[in-house]
Design an enzyme around this catalytic site. Structure first.
Site, PDB file in Angstrom:
ATOM      1  N   CYS A  42       0.837  -1.205   0.000  1.00  0.00           N
ATOM      2  CA  CYS A  42       0.000   0.000   0.000  1.00  0.00           C
ATOM      3  C   CYS A  42       0.871   1.254   0.000  1.00  0.00           C
ATOM      4  CB  CYS A  42      -0.929  -0.028   1.218  1.00  0.00           C
ATOM      5  SG  CYS A  42      -1.933   1.448   1.370  1.00  0.00           S
ATOM      6  N   CYS A  49      -0.394   4.152   2.129  1.00  0.00           N
ATOM      7  CA  CYS A  49      -0.261   3.940   3.582  1.00  0.00           C
ATOM      8  C   CYS A  49       1.197   4.132   4.020  1.00  0.00           C
ATOM      9  CB  CYS A  49      -0.657   2.522   3.995  1.00  0.00           C
ATOM     10  SG  CYS A  49      -2.133   1.887   3.234  1.00  0.00           S
ATOM     11  N   ASP A  50       2.144   3.600   3.246  1.00  0.00           N
ATOM     12  CA  ASP A  50       3.524   3.516   3.718  1.00  0.00           C
ATOM     13  C   ASP A  50       4.515   4.403   2.969  1.00  0.00           C
ATOM     14  OD1 ASP A  50       2.662   1.553   5.493  1.00  0.00           O
ATOM     15  OD2 ASP A  50       2.921  -0.033   4.014  1.00  0.00           O
TER      16      ASP A  50
END
Ligand code: NAP
Length: 306
Positions: free
Chosen positions: A132, A135-136
Site C-alpha cells: 500500500c 499507507c507507507d
C-alpha cells in the site's frame, strides 16, 4: 431477529447495496471487520474516474459513501466473519460478535493484494516491503523505491511515490503496461521514475530491512541487483473469500476463487448475491462496484417477493 438482508463488506459495493436496501425499506445489516467503511479505495491516493467527483481522494470518497449509507440509518456491526451458512432458506453469518440471520445475503467482501511469492517478501513485509503506497509511502521520503506490476495500481503507486522519493523504479514483466493510457502518459513524463520492462523480481534482499532487489530480464536473461529502500507490490488481487471457505464448497467460483455471478449479482445459491470485486467480472472499478450494489438489491427484492 431475522434481517431481510445481511450485507458482508463495506466497500463501494456494500455501501451502495446498503443505500439501495434502506431506500427500499428493507431491514438491513452490514458486517465488516473494519470500523471505517470504504474498502480498498481508502488506500487510494486519488480517484479520478468516478463521475461527478474528479480528483477526489480515495479516503474522502469512502467517507462520503459511508456517510451516505449512515444517513439512511444502515445498521452496522464491525467484527470478523468466521463462516456463513448459506444453504438453508434463512442464512446465518457466524462472527466474533455472535450469529446473525437473514433471509438473503449479499457478499461484497472485495479482494486483497496478491503476494509476489519471492524470497524475502514475507520476511521483509513491514520492513520495506509494502502492498500500500498511500499507507507507507511517507516512510520513504528522499529514498529509492521500486514498484512491481503494470496495472493501474502499480502506475498510480509509482506516480504517488515519485512525489516524495528521490527515485522510483517501476518493474513490469512484459513490454507493455496494462494500466490506463492517461496514467501511462503521466508516468512516462515523470522525471524520477524509471520503467524497467520485461523484467521480474526474483528476490527481495536485506537482513532487517530492504536493501536491494534482484531482477531478471526475461528476454535477455540478464540478472541484476538494484539497491532500493522499499518495494511496493502491485501485482493484482485475490478475492477475499477466506471466511467463506465452507460456503465456497457450494458457491460456484472461477479458477481464481471469484464468485460466479453476472450483472444481476445472482449466485448459484438462491438468496445469495455477490457484488463488487468479489464476483466474476471484466472491469473492477468503483463505478462497477456501486452499480453491483444497486443491481444486487434489485435481484434480492425480486427473490424476497417470490
Ligand atoms: P491488475 O490490473 O490485475 O494488474 C496487475 C499487474 O501485475 C499486471 O500488470 C500483471 O502483469 C502484474 N502481475 C501479476 N502477477 C504478477 C507476478 N507474479 N509477477 C509480476 N507481475 C505480475 O491489478 P491492479 O493494478 O491491482 O488493479 C486491479 C483492478 O482495479 C483493475 O481492474 C484496475 O483497472 C482497477 N483499478 C482502477 C483504477 C482506476 O481506474 N483509476 C485504479 C486502481 C485500480 P500482466 O500485465 O503481464 O498481466
Amino acid at each position: 431477529m431475522i434481517y431481510d438482508v445481511i450485507i458482508l463488506g463495506s466497500g463501494p459495493a456494500g455501501l451502495s447495496a446498503a443505500i439501495y436496501a434502506k431506500r427500499a425499506m428493507l431491514n438491513a445489516l452490514m458486517i465488516d471487520r473494519n470500523y471505517i467503511g470504504g474498502g480498498q479505495i481508502l488506500n487510494t491516493y486519488e480517484v479520478d474516474n468516478y463521475p461527478g467527483l474528479p480528483g477526489i481522494s480515495g479516503f474522502d470518497l469512502g467517507e462520503k459513501m459511508s456517510e451516505h449509507a449512515d444517513k439512511f440509518g444502515i445498521e452496522k456491526v464491525s467484527t470478523d466473519i468466521s463462516s456463513i451458512d448459506i444453504l438453508s432458506e434463512i442464512k446465518t453469518v457466524h462472527t466474533d460478535e455472535g450469529d446473525f440471520q437473514g433471509k438473503a445475503i449479499i457478499i461484497a467482501t472485495g479482494n486483497s493484494p496478491k503476494k509476489l511469492l519471492v524470497p524475502g517478501e514475507e520476511e521483509l513485509t513491514g520492513m520495506g516491503v509494502s502492498y500500500c503506497a498511500t499507507c507507507d509511502g511517507a516512510f520513504f521520503k528522499g529514498k529509492t523505491t521500486a514498484v512491481v506490476g503494470g496495472g493501474d495500481v502499480a502506475i498510480e503507486d509509482a506516480i504517488f511515490l515519485s512525489r516524495g522519493c528521490e527515485k522510483v523504479y517501476l518493474i513490469h514483466r512484459r513490454d507493455e503496461l496494462r494500466g490506463a493510457k492517461s496514467l501511462q502518459e503521466e508516468l512516462f513524463n515523470t522525471e524520477n521514475i524509471e520503467v524497467i520492462f520485461d523484467t521480474i523480481v526474483t528476490s527481495i534482499n536485506g537482513s532487517d530491512k530492504v536493501e536491494s532487489i534482484t531482477i531478471n530480464n526475461v528476454k535477455t536473461n540478464a540478472i541484476d541487483t538494484i539497491p532500493v529502500n522499499g518495494v511496493f507490490l502491485a501485482v493484482g488481487n485475490d478475492p477475499n473469500t477466506i471466511a467463506l471457505d465452507d460456503a465456497k464448497t457450494n458457491l460456484e467460483t472461477d479458477e481464481r476463487g471469484y464468485i460466479k455471478a453476472s450483472e444481476d449479482c445472482k449466485t448459484n445459491i438462491p438468496g445469495v448475491f455477490a457484488a463488487g470485486d468479489i464476483r466474476t467480472k471484466k472491469l473492477r472499478q468503483v463505478v462497477t462496484a456501486v452499480a453491483d450494489g444497486a443491481n444486487a438489491i434489485e435481484s434480492l427484492q425480486e427473490y424476497l417477493r417470490k
